[in-house]
Write a protein that holds these residues in place. Structure first.
Motif, PDB file in Angstrom:
ATOM      1  N   PRO A 189       0.795  -1.231   0.000  1.00  0.00           N
ATOM      2  CA  PRO A 189       0.000   0.000   0.000  1.00  0.00           C
ATOM      3  C   PRO A 189       0.828   1.282   0.000  1.00  0.00           C
ATOM      4  O   PRO A 189       0.392   2.312  -0.526  1.00  0.00           O
ATOM      5  N   ASP A 190       2.042   1.236   0.583  1.00  0.00           N
ATOM      6  CA  ASP A 190       2.868   2.436   0.637  1.00  0.00           C
ATOM      7  C   ASP A 190       4.055   2.394  -0.312  1.00  0.00           C
ATOM      8  O   ASP A 190       5.056   3.061  -0.110  1.00  0.00           O
ATOM      9  N   GLY A 191       3.944   1.600  -1.376  1.00  0.00           N
ATOM     10  CA  GLY A 191       5.017   1.533  -2.368  1.00  0.00           C
ATOM     11  C   GLY A 191       5.504   0.109  -2.556  1.00  0.00           C
ATOM     12  O   GLY A 191       4.822  -0.851  -2.219  1.00  0.00           O
ATOM     13  N   TYR A 192       6.716  -0.013  -3.107  1.00  0.00           N
ATOM     14  CA  TYR A 192       7.296  -1.333  -3.341  1.00  0.00           C
ATOM     15  C   TYR A 192       8.180  -1.747  -2.175  1.00  0.00           C
ATOM     16  O   TYR A 192       8.840  -0.909  -1.544  1.00  0.00           O
ATOM     17  N   ALA A 193       8.174  -3.044  -1.883  1.00  0.00           N
ATOM     18  CA  ALA A 193       9.030  -3.614  -0.851  1.00  0.00           C
ATOM     19  C   ALA A 193       9.780  -4.798  -1.441  1.00  0.00           C
ATOM     20  O   ALA A 193       9.379  -5.381  -2.460  1.00  0.00           O
ATOM     21  N   ILE A 194      10.893  -5.156  -0.813  1.00  0.00           N
ATOM     22  CA  ILE A 194      11.679  -6.324  -1.206  1.00  0.00           C
ATOM     23  C   ILE A 194      11.322  -7.464  -0.264  1.00  0.00           C
ATOM     24  O   ILE A 194      11.323  -7.295   0.959  1.00  0.00           O
ATOM     25  N   VAL A 195      11.029  -8.618  -0.825  1.00  0.00           N
ATOM     26  CA  VAL A 195      10.582  -9.769  -0.040  1.00  0.00           C
ATOM     27  C   VAL A 195      11.485 -10.958  -0.327  1.00  0.00           C
ATOM     28  O   VAL A 195      11.819 -11.227  -1.490  1.00  0.00           O
ATOM     29  N   ALA A 196      11.878 -11.667   0.731  1.00  0.00           N
ATOM     30  CA  ALA A 196      12.612 -12.921   0.559  1.00  0.00           C
ATOM     31  C   ALA A 196      11.642 -13.993   0.073  1.00  0.00           C
ATOM     32  O   ALA A 196      10.560 -14.171   0.644  1.00  0.00           O
ATOM     33  N   VAL A 197      12.029 -14.703  -0.983  1.00  0.00           N
ATOM     34  CA  VAL A 197      11.149 -15.708  -1.594  1.00  0.00           C
ATOM     35  C   VAL A 197      11.886 -17.038  -1.634  1.00  0.00           C
ATOM     36  O   VAL A 197      13.029 -17.111  -2.100  1.00  0.00           O
ATOM     37  N   ASP A 198      11.234 -18.120  -1.139  1.00  0.00           N
ATOM     38  CA  ASP A 198      11.884 -19.429  -1.192  1.00  0.00           C
ATOM     39  C   ASP A 198      11.483 -20.163  -2.462  1.00  0.00           C
ATOM     40  O   ASP A 198      10.661 -19.682  -3.250  1.00  0.00           O
ATOM     41  N   GLU A 199      12.082 -21.338  -2.675  1.00  0.00           N
ATOM     42  CA  GLU A 199      11.855 -22.074  -3.921  1.00  0.00           C
ATOM     43  C   GLU A 199      10.406 -22.522  -4.077  1.00  0.00           C
ATOM     44  O   GLU A 199       9.926 -22.719  -5.187  1.00  0.00           O
ATOM     45  N   GLY A 200       9.717 -22.673  -2.965  1.00  0.00           N
ATOM     46  CA  GLY A 200       8.320 -23.084  -3.038  1.00  0.00           C
ATOM     47  C   GLY A 200       7.356 -21.936  -3.219  1.00  0.00           C
ATOM     48  O   GLY A 200       6.141 -22.150  -3.269  1.00  0.00           O
ATOM     49  N   GLY A 201       7.874 -20.710  -3.307  1.00  0.00           N
ATOM     50  CA  GLY A 201       7.016 -19.549  -3.488  1.00  0.00           C
ATOM     51  C   GLY A 201       6.624 -18.867  -2.196  1.00  0.00           C
ATOM     52  O   GLY A 201       5.924 -17.855  -2.218  1.00  0.00           O
ATOM     53  N   GLY A 202       7.063 -19.422  -1.061  1.00  0.00           N
ATOM     54  CA  GLY A 202       6.763 -18.793   0.216  1.00  0.00           C
ATOM     55  C   GLY A 202       7.559 -17.515   0.408  1.00  0.00           C
ATOM     56  O   GLY A 202       8.645 -17.358  -0.139  1.00  0.00           O
ATOM     57  N   GLU A 203       6.995 -16.593   1.183  1.00  0.00           N
ATOM     58  CA  GLU A 203       7.639 -15.303   1.395  1.00  0.00           C
ATOM     59  C   GLU A 203       8.020 -15.134   2.852  1.00  0.00           C
ATOM     60  O   GLU A 203       7.335 -15.607   3.755  1.00  0.00           O
ATOM     61  N   GLY A 204       9.167 -14.464   3.068  1.00  0.00           N
ATOM     62  CA  GLY A 204       9.687 -14.290   4.413  1.00  0.00           C
ATOM     63  C   GLY A 204       9.942 -12.842   4.746  1.00  0.00           C
ATOM     64  O   GLY A 204       9.049 -12.002   4.658  1.00  0.00           O
ATOM     65  N   GLU A 205      11.182 -12.522   5.102  1.00  0.00           N
ATOM     66  CA  GLU A 205      11.556 -11.185   5.549  1.00  0.00           C
ATOM     67  C   GLU A 205      11.217 -10.125   4.510  1.00  0.00           C
ATOM     68  O   GLU A 205      11.349 -10.345   3.307  1.00  0.00           O
ATOM     69  N   VAL A 206      10.776  -8.963   5.002  1.00  0.00           N
ATOM     70  CA  VAL A 206      10.396  -7.855   4.131  1.00  0.00           C
ATOM     71  C   VAL A 206      11.308  -6.660   4.422  1.00  0.00           C
ATOM     72  O   VAL A 206      11.563  -6.329   5.587  1.00  0.00           O
ATOM     73  N   TYR A 207      11.777  -6.015   3.348  1.00  0.00           N
ATOM     74  CA  TYR A 207      12.647  -4.840   3.461  1.00  0.00           C
ATOM     75  C   TYR A 207      12.012  -3.714   2.653  1.00  0.00           C
ATOM     76  O   TYR A 207      11.626  -3.904   1.509  1.00  0.00           O
ATOM     77  N   ARG A 208      11.942  -2.526   3.242  1.00  0.00           N
ATOM     78  CA  ARG A 208      11.288  -1.405   2.559  1.00  0.00           C
ATOM     79  C   ARG A 208      11.942  -0.085   2.954  1.00  0.00           C
ATOM     80  O   ARG A 208      12.877  -0.044   3.756  1.00  0.00           O
TER      81      ARG A 208
END
Length: 257
Positions: free
Chosen positions: A135-154
């Protein structure tokens, strides 16, 4: 007297030569060699830097974001000074021709908002960090091989905006369309980290980068860039991962990304 003058001139020349060789050897082992290990360019191919275009640009009046232009200039300067690579082409994403240049060494600056080449190549590389719209712009997300998402950096800032923290993704990989060529991708959540992250390739930082990480394999980094009252600190790697790159393919026939 003439003989003494000759001896002094020869001694001075030898001292200069030894000093010159010594400085160049030190520079080679401390900077040029680590830089070559990190960049791993195919010197038989051209190097093309592809920068974003501003969202308010038009076909008649194309615009490049200032942060992207600054990042491109920093990269060109480093390649020229440290790797003696003086012929580097810079193009806007909108005019980059995939059909003719997809197999060159590619440096992509700017993320998915303004750089269509980033979107295209990110899908090919499948790095473990990706951009996601929030909602407040783009963020960087850690993505695993199965498509799961983890840590977020913004991007974030304090209440009065004096201190700003931004994050960027830096990807060092093989060109998915030419495995001997290099692909380097650099983009921040906002403008600050896009230009700030390029300082990782500076003379002092490149040695640490080559020493700390295995650059023989595809590598993705999340880089933290902080500005305090307009003073930008040195970038800091806060997350890193080697990854297995998808099998290479051939470029699509289209002439535009």
């Amino acid at each position: 007297m003439q003989q003494d003058l000759t001896v002094n001139l020869v001694a001075s020349f030898l001292a200069f030569l030894v000093g010159w060789l010594g400085r160049n050897l030190v520079h080679h082992y401390r900077t040029r060699q680590p830089a070559a290990r990190v960049w791993r360019l195919d010197r038989s191919r051209r190097t093309v830097v592809i920068v974003s275009e501003s969202r308010n640009a038009s076909a008649s009046f194309p615009k490049i974001p200032a942060a992207d232009a600054l990042a491109a200039m920093s990269i060109r300067q480093f390649l020229s000074q440290e790797l003696r690579l003086h012929e580097v082409t810079t193009v806007r994403a909108g005019v980059f021709a995939m059909a003719s240049d997809a197999e060159e060494n590619l440096v992509v600056i700017g993320g998915p908002v303004g750089n269509g080449v980033w979107r295209l190549l990110a899908d090919q590389v499948n790095a473990p960090y990706a951009f996601r719209r929030s909602p407040d712009g783009y963020a960087i997300v850690a993505v695993d091989e199965g498509g799961g998402e983890g840590e977020v950096y913004r991007e974030s800032s304090d209440d009065d905006g004096t201190t700003i923290v931004d994050h960027a993704v830096v990807v060092l990989a093989r060109n998915p369309f030419a495995p001997q060529s290099r692909l380097v991708m650099i983009a921040g959540c906002a403008l600050l980290a896009t230009s700030g992250a390029t300082q990782l390739f500076g003379r002092g930082e490149i040695r640490g980068l080559a020493k700390a990480y295995d650059t023989t394999k595809p590598l993705a980094l999340v880089v933290r860039v902080e500005s305090v009252g307009g003073y930008v600190r040195r970038p800091e790697v806060v997350a890193a991962a080697n990854f297995t790159q998808a099998a290479t393919g051939r470029p699509a026939p289209a002439s535009r990304p």
